[in-house]
Design a protein around this motif. Structure first.
Motif, PDB file in Angstrom:
ATOM      1  N   ASN A 255       0.828  -1.220   0.000  1.00 47.36           N
ATOM      2  CA  ASN A 255       0.000   0.000   0.000  1.00 47.36           C
ATOM      3  C   ASN A 255       0.854   1.258   0.000  1.00 47.36           C
ATOM      4  O   ASN A 255       0.579   2.216  -0.733  1.00 47.36           O
ATOM      5  CB  ASN A 255      -0.932  -0.004   1.216  1.00 47.36           C
ATOM      6  N   GLU A 256       1.896   1.278   0.834  1.00 49.30           N
ATOM      7  CA  GLU A 256       2.740   2.473   0.940  1.00 49.30           C
ATOM      8  C   GLU A 256       3.487   2.733  -0.369  1.00 49.30           C
ATOM      9  O   GLU A 256       3.563   3.874  -0.845  1.00 49.30           O
ATOM     10  CB  GLU A 256       3.742   2.316   2.093  1.00 49.30           C
ATOM     11  N   ILE A 257       4.052   1.679  -0.964  1.00 50.71           N
ATOM     12  CA  ILE A 257       4.822   1.843  -2.205  1.00 50.71           C
ATOM     13  C   ILE A 257       3.898   2.232  -3.352  1.00 50.71           C
ATOM     14  O   ILE A 257       4.238   3.094  -4.178  1.00 50.71           O
ATOM     15  CB  ILE A 257       5.593   0.549  -2.543  1.00 50.71           C
ATOM     16  N   GLU A 258       2.730   1.593  -3.418  1.00 53.96           N
ATOM     17  CA  GLU A 258       1.785   1.923  -4.493  1.00 53.96           C
ATOM     18  C   GLU A 258       1.399   3.399  -4.437  1.00 53.96           C
ATOM     19  O   GLU A 258       1.309   4.079  -5.460  1.00 53.96           O
ATOM     20  CB  GLU A 258       0.543   1.041  -4.389  1.00 53.96           C
TER      21      GLU A 258
ATOM     22  N   LEU B 120       4.505   5.606  -5.635  1.00 53.48           N
ATOM     23  CA  LEU B 120       4.896   5.418  -7.033  1.00 53.48           C
ATOM     24  C   LEU B 120       3.786   5.808  -8.004  1.00 53.48           C
ATOM     25  O   LEU B 120       4.061   6.265  -9.116  1.00 53.48           O
ATOM     26  CB  LEU B 120       5.331   3.967  -7.277  1.00 53.48           C
ATOM     27  N   THR B 121       2.537   5.623  -7.606  1.00 52.44           N
ATOM     28  CA  THR B 121       1.435   6.089  -8.451  1.00 52.44           C
ATOM     29  C   THR B 121       1.494   7.605  -8.595  1.00 52.44           C
ATOM     30  O   THR B 121       1.297   8.162  -9.683  1.00 52.44           O
ATOM     31  CB  THR B 121       0.080   5.669  -7.859  1.00 52.44           C
ATOM     32  N   ASN B 122       1.778   8.263  -7.489  1.00 57.05           N
ATOM     33  CA  ASN B 122       1.927   9.720  -7.520  1.00 57.05           C
ATOM     34  C   ASN B 122       3.112  10.128  -8.392  1.00 57.05           C
ATOM     35  O   ASN B 122       3.024  11.069  -9.190  1.00 57.05           O
ATOM     36  CB  ASN B 122       2.110  10.240  -6.092  1.00 57.05           C
TER      37      ASN B 122
ATOM     38  N   PHE C  27       4.963   4.599 -17.662  1.00 61.34           N
ATOM     39  CA  PHE C  27       5.215   5.026 -16.279  1.00 61.34           C
ATOM     40  C   PHE C  27       4.354   4.231 -15.293  1.00 61.34           C
ATOM     41  O   PHE C  27       4.830   3.821 -14.226  1.00 61.34           O
ATOM     42  CB  PHE C  27       4.947   6.522 -16.126  1.00 61.34           C
ATOM     43  N   ASN C  28       3.085   4.018 -15.629  1.00 55.78           N
ATOM     44  CA  ASN C  28       2.210   3.228 -14.744  1.00 55.78           C
ATOM     45  C   ASN C  28       2.731   1.801 -14.597  1.00 55.78           C
ATOM     46  O   ASN C  28       2.692   1.212 -13.510  1.00 55.78           O
ATOM     47  CB  ASN C  28       0.784   3.196 -15.289  1.00 55.78           C
TER      48      ASN C  28
ATOM     49  N   SER D 180       4.252  -0.246 -11.285  1.00 59.42           N
ATOM     50  CA  SER D 180       3.754  -1.562 -10.882  1.00 59.42           C
ATOM     51  C   SER D 180       4.899  -2.555 -10.727  1.00 59.42           C
ATOM     52  O   SER D 180       4.966  -3.302  -9.743  1.00 59.42           O
ATOM     53  CB  SER D 180       2.746  -2.066 -11.923  1.00 59.42           C
ATOM     54  N   ILE D 181       5.820  -2.543 -11.690  1.00 61.12           N
ATOM     55  CA  ILE D 181       6.942  -3.488 -11.655  1.00 61.12           C
ATOM     56  C   ILE D 181       7.823  -3.246 -10.434  1.00 61.12           C
ATOM     57  O   ILE D 181       8.204  -4.187  -9.728  1.00 61.12           O
ATOM     58  CB  ILE D 181       7.767  -3.379 -12.956  1.00 61.12           C
ATOM     59  N   GLN D 182       8.155  -1.986 -10.160  1.00 62.13           N
ATOM     60  CA  GLN D 182       9.015  -1.706  -9.016  1.00 62.13           C
ATOM     61  C   GLN D 182       8.329  -2.051  -7.689  1.00 62.13           C
ATOM     62  O   GLN D 182       8.970  -2.551  -6.764  1.00 62.13           O
ATOM     63  CB  GLN D 182       9.455  -0.240  -9.030  1.00 62.13           C
ATOM     64  N   ARG D 183       7.033  -1.781  -7.613  1.00 59.44           N
ATOM     65  CA  ARG D 183       6.298  -2.133  -6.386  1.00 59.44           C
ATOM     66  C   ARG D 183       6.304  -3.648  -6.173  1.00 59.44           C
ATOM     67  O   ARG D 183       6.632  -4.133  -5.082  1.00 59.44           O
ATOM     68  CB  ARG D 183       4.856  -1.622  -6.473  1.00 59.44           C
TER      69      ARG D 183
END
Length: 707
Positions: free
Chosen positions: A363-366, A369-371, A635-636, A640-643
């Motif tokens: 949740n925190e990473i999403e 990174l979404t931002n 970018f999206n 996702s990949i990094q998360r």
């Protein structure tokens, strides 16, 4: 509004493939320690085969593979030699004898001469786990292995000087198709072909009318219809222009090749008018062979089949394991009459950690990174709006069809630069600090739970550790003693177990920094041993990064200590004792061997920007995308990949910790090596089955968006 062909729904195949590989690896290794029936061995053999296939599937996710295929003796090897001006003594032609193992040709920057490697999956004699190795070999060994490879050898690879493509593209020279599917050469041929982005089908024009050739033409064209397969008619020097036109028209009619796409059909030979065919083939691969919409669908279909097959084998293995369970349970009751920790106390704790830590970190990473992805998309739009009349403007609408290969690569570099941000590691920095939220909450809870034990302790001045780090230090010391069976009367307390997820997340933070250094070009150049000067340069680069990342809740000494305790590596080597110490461990191991070491298991997927951007761009690269939409989707996908990679990394670190504690538990009791194995395998099989289900769900959810 333009319809997007593939959306970045849910997780990426890459992370699940890696998780399946790792979990299946452990299940196979541990199952070998069970007294096995004939049926049990048959199940393990099938699981072995799926492990090899997953290794191939992982390769395809890391880079784009264009397969060069055809019947034996049609000139496939000569085509590749001509593409790269390679000598005739590389895979020399012998009538009736061809390659029986895939040979990859990958371009590499900065090299002058080809180098040769073999990929092996070698089971460790002690653990039973597979260790994947890329071993450098000589040209003579390459030629010999191409004709008679060992069972544990999966493919060969030739690194060639960069000439035609980007370095994330490989041409796969496949064995010739044989009628007998039981031939050694046919074992993984169709899987490799199916997982490839596209195919170059080499055909001897003299044998066009023969049945085997017609069957192969039909097969390839059906499989790659949406990918626009490329046809190469070999030994065509004897054909007149009119004859070549007739053949071209015939193939176009049979396989629906549009008039404007007849450059998919090339003739090769020594005649002057066709001896420049190599460049035409390269142009066709760039134009038609590197789009991944249909390729992505084929890969998902294949992965679904593998997951489904593995799911069935898991059920069969569980049935076989039940026969072992009764005796295990009796031994379990007898052993647990002794004093000390209960094995369930350890495993249940780690099961709860996985759920809690993974949910929080995800949740925190999403969120961050979404931002970050949204801000990067805005920056790309501003860049596009600010362009003056020139080379980019006319490519604003249909980037895939109208941009050159070099311009596509440049666009990807622009995306990487924006994602990096001013610090060159902006995304990773955000992830590192997002993990802080978990550590802060966990350490506050740890302090509240144990504060009464430390109320009367003297203060040690300005350099004292925080209370939570003091607690963690003491627990790590106790755990270290527990892991040594010679230390008697040592038990693990609930407090000791409570610090482990904090350490796991702290190590993950370190590995994120290590991933940035791991992508260092100097590090990638060394495939064997790193000299002192190179190590010094890499560590200096690490210091530049780590100086910008400080004031983290978990002390460096505790992270280093945790890594040393659980991964069996002496991290205190005197060369690097600030944040980023695990980078020093990586360099000590050597980049090429990291995947086969315990600490290498903690590195999962594309946690660093470079590989993440490559994978993200590859996954959604299509025929028609405005650059703004392409950038936004990339970018999206990168977010996702990094998360996913970071969360999987934390899970793997926790799993390694659990493994070490379970091993110590059995050593301290002197129980035999199969004691408790059923209970452990039961949990691992459940996780493996869950991962299979997630992969199938991913394919199902993405299917409606792929045309």
């Amino acid at each position: 509004m333009q319809k997007i062909e593939v959306q970045s729904l849910g997780e990426s195949p890459t992370v699940f493939i890696e998780q399946l590989q790792k979990e299946l690896n452990v299940v196979i290794g541990k199952s070998r320690r069970v007294t096995r029936s004939k049926r049990f061995n048959e199940i393990l053999e099938k699981m072995d085969e799926i492990f090899v296939k997953l290794n191939m599937a992982k390769l395809i996710q890391d880079r784009r593979i264009v397969s060069i295929t055809g019947l034996q003796g049609v000139g496939k090897t000569k085509l590749v030699r001509d593409l790269y001006d390679l000598p005739d003594d590389l895979l020399p032609s012998t009538p009736g004898v061809g390659e029986i193992i895939p040979v990859l040709f990958t371009e590499k920057k900065g090299i002058i001469h080809p180098t040769y490697f073999v990929r092996k999956a070698v089971p460790n004699k002690v653990s039973g786990l597979y260790e994947l190795e890329d071993i450098e070999i000589t040209l003579e060994e390459l030629n010999a292995k191409s004709r008679d490879y060992e069972e544990n050898e999966q493919w060969l690879e030739v690194l060639v000087p960069q000439k035609h493509f980007n370095t994330d593209i490989s041409l796969a020279l496949l064995p010739g198709f044989e009628r007998n599917k039981q031939e050694k050469s046919q074992k993984y041929l169709e899987l490799f072909l199916t997982l490839s982005t596209s195919a170059v089908l080499v055909v001897n024009h003299k044998k066009l009318a023969q049945k085997p050739q017609q069957l192969l033409l039909d097969k390839i064209s059906r499989a790659y219809k949406e990918n626009a397969p490329i046809f190469v008619l070999s030994f065509a020097e004897e054909l007149e222009e009119e004859q070549r036109k007739t053949i071209r028209d015939s193939i176009s009619a049979k396989f629906d090749v549009a008039a404007e796409e007849q450059d998919r059909i090339t003739f090769t030979g020594i005649a002057e008018e066709i001896n420049s065919a190599s460049q035409l083939i390269v142009d066709a691969i760039i134009k038609y062979g590197l789009t991944t919409t249909a390729g992505y669908q084929k890969q998902l279909d294949t992965l679904m089949d593998l997951a489904s097959s593995l799911d069935g084998l898991i059920v069969d293995l569980e049935e076989e394991l039940k026969h072992e369970a009764l005796s295990q349970q009796l031994q379990f009751i007898e052993s647990n009459s002794n004093k000390g920790n209960n094995i369930n106390e350890i495993t249940e704790a780690f099961n709860s950690y996985r759920k809690r830590v993974v949910a929080k970190a995800n949740n925190e990473i999403e969120k961050v990174l979404t931002n970050h992805a949204g801000k990067c998309s805005d920056k790309m739009d501003q860049k596009l709006k600010g362009e003056q009349l020139g080379v980019w403007l006319k490519f604003k609408a249909n980037f895939m069809k109208e941009m050159t290969f070099e311009q596509r690569i440049q666009l990807r570099e622009d995306l990487r630069e924006i994602w990096h941000g001013e610090s060159s590691y902006e995304a990773e920095k955000k992830v590192i600090y997002s993990l802080e939220n978990y550590i802060k909450e966990a350490t506050i809870k740890l302090e509240d739970t144990n504060k009464h034990l430390y109320l009367d302790q003297p203060k040690s001045g300005s350099n004292e550790l925080s209370l939570s780090n003091d607690i963690i230090t003491k627990s790590l010391s106790n755990i270290e003693r527990y892991l040594n069976p010679e230390n008697e009367d040592i038990t693990i307390t609930p407090q000791d177990l409570e610090v482990l997820p904090i350490i796991a997340v702290g190590i993950a933070q370190e590995m994120l920094v290590a991933s940035l250094v791991y992508e260092n070009e100097a590090l990638q150049k060394s495939r064997e041993q790193l000299d002192e000067k190179l190590i010094r340069n890499i560590l200096e680069e690490a210091h530049k990064i780590t100086d910008d990342i400080n004031n983290l809740s978990l002390s460096t000494s505790n992270v280093i200590k945790g890594a040393a305790v659980f991964f069996g590596i002496d991290a205190i080597d005197g060369t690097f004792n600030s944040f980023g110490a695990l980078t020093s461990i990586l360099t000590a191991l050597g980049a090429s061997s990291a995947a086969a070491t315990p600490i290498g298991l903690a590195i999962v997927g594309a946690v660093g920007t470079g590989l993440a951007v490559n994978q993200g761009a590859q996954r959604i690269e299509k025929y028609k995308f405005e650059r703004s939409i392409y950038a936004k989707e990339t970018f999206n996908t990168v977010a996702s990949i990094q998360r996913e990679s970071t969360v999987a990394m934390i899970e793997n670190i926790l799993e390694e910790m659990e493994e070490k504690l379970v091993q110590a538990y059995h050593k301290r009791r002197g129980t035999n090596e199969t004691f408790g194995l059923f209970e452990e395998l039961e949990g691992r099989l459940h996780r493996l089955q869950l991962t299979c289900g997630k992969l199938q769900e991913l394919a199902f959810r993405n299917a409606p968006y792929i045309h």
